[in-house]
Design a protein around this motif. Sequence first.
Motif, mmCIF file in Angstrom:
data_model
loop_
_atom_site.group_PDB
_atom_site.id
_atom_site.type_symbol
_atom_site.label_atom_id
_atom_site.label_comp_id
_atom_site.label_asym_id
_atom_site.label_seq_id
_atom_site.Cartn_x
_atom_site.Cartn_y
_atom_site.Cartn_z
ATOM 1 N N UNK A 158 0.589 -1.102 -0.011
ATOM 2 C CA UNK A 158 -0.105 0.232 -0.024
ATOM 3 C C UNK A 158 0.931 1.198 0.017
ATOM 4 N N UNK A 159 2.046 1.188 -0.149
ATOM 5 C CA UNK A 159 2.880 2.396 -0.197
ATOM 6 C C UNK A 159 2.901 2.903 -1.514
ATOM 7 N N UNK A 160 2.751 2.241 -2.653
ATOM 8 C CA UNK A 160 2.408 2.642 -3.831
ATOM 9 C C UNK A 160 1.171 2.489 -4.528
ATOM 10 N N UNK A 161 0.661 3.282 -5.457
ATOM 11 C CA UNK A 161 -0.606 2.881 -5.845
ATOM 12 C C UNK A 161 -0.380 3.332 -7.643
ATOM 13 N N UNK A 162 -0.125 2.227 -8.229
ATOM 14 C CA UNK A 162 0.130 2.345 -9.678
ATOM 15 C C UNK A 162 -0.776 1.246 -10.221
ATOM 16 N N UNK A 163 -1.304 1.304 -11.466
ATOM 17 C CA UNK A 163 -2.018 0.351 -12.026
ATOM 18 C C UNK A 163 -0.998 -0.946 -12.930
ATOM 19 N N UNK A 214 1.887 6.904 -1.098
ATOM 20 C CA UNK A 214 0.858 7.058 -0.261
ATOM 21 C C UNK A 214 1.086 8.050 0.861
ATOM 22 N N UNK A 215 0.370 8.911 1.339
ATOM 23 C CA UNK A 215 0.538 9.895 2.338
ATOM 24 C C UNK A 215 1.155 11.152 1.703
#
Length: 213
Positions: free
Chosen positions: A137-142, A188-189
């Motif tokens: 959940x540190x990164x959000x990339x498809x 994130x954040x």
Amino acid sequence: MSPTGSRVRDAAIELFAERGFHGTGIRDLAERAGLSSATLYHYMGTKEDLLVSIMTTSLGRLLTAGERLTADGDPLARITALVELHVLTHAVRRLETRVVDDEMRSLSPDHRATVVALRDRYEHLWQDAIDTGCATGAFHVRAPRVARLALLEMCGGIARWYTPDGPIPLEQLALRYAEMALGVLGAAGPPPELAVDSVRRTMALVDEIWLPD
């Protein structure tokens, strides 16, 4: 490597970057290195042998540095360190990294397999950091793989325009690239406070590993 061997290698890097592998002749290499063509062969073997040596040495050092920088740390710290490493090496060793990035197509199949294996091991450090960041959940990339390719292309491109006397110090450029990379990955954040001290540590490692030159 002997002083003459270093001269041959440096001449090859300059010419391959300027003219391309196929646009560089043996006489060109001999003239740039200040040697006769006959003496040149003693230090280089074939022209492709010389290219392979340049590429495997450069990628081997990049891999060593990358492994040391990513041995510990969360995905964000690892990808930040890799971005700094890639930007710094492509800025301070512009011609060498351009040869590595541009001349893969000039290699015969067997040699290409050797060089690609080294490149893939280095790029796996990036992919593992990105994939781990997505999983936690540190990164959000498809498209994590596309993100890796985009970041490598973005960071490597600095070799084509960076000059030491430009308006932005290299340390600051490395930090800005790290910030952009985290944006690409949808970190994130709130944006972390990236400090120039980390860039200096990475630069010290680059200096250490490339010291044999």
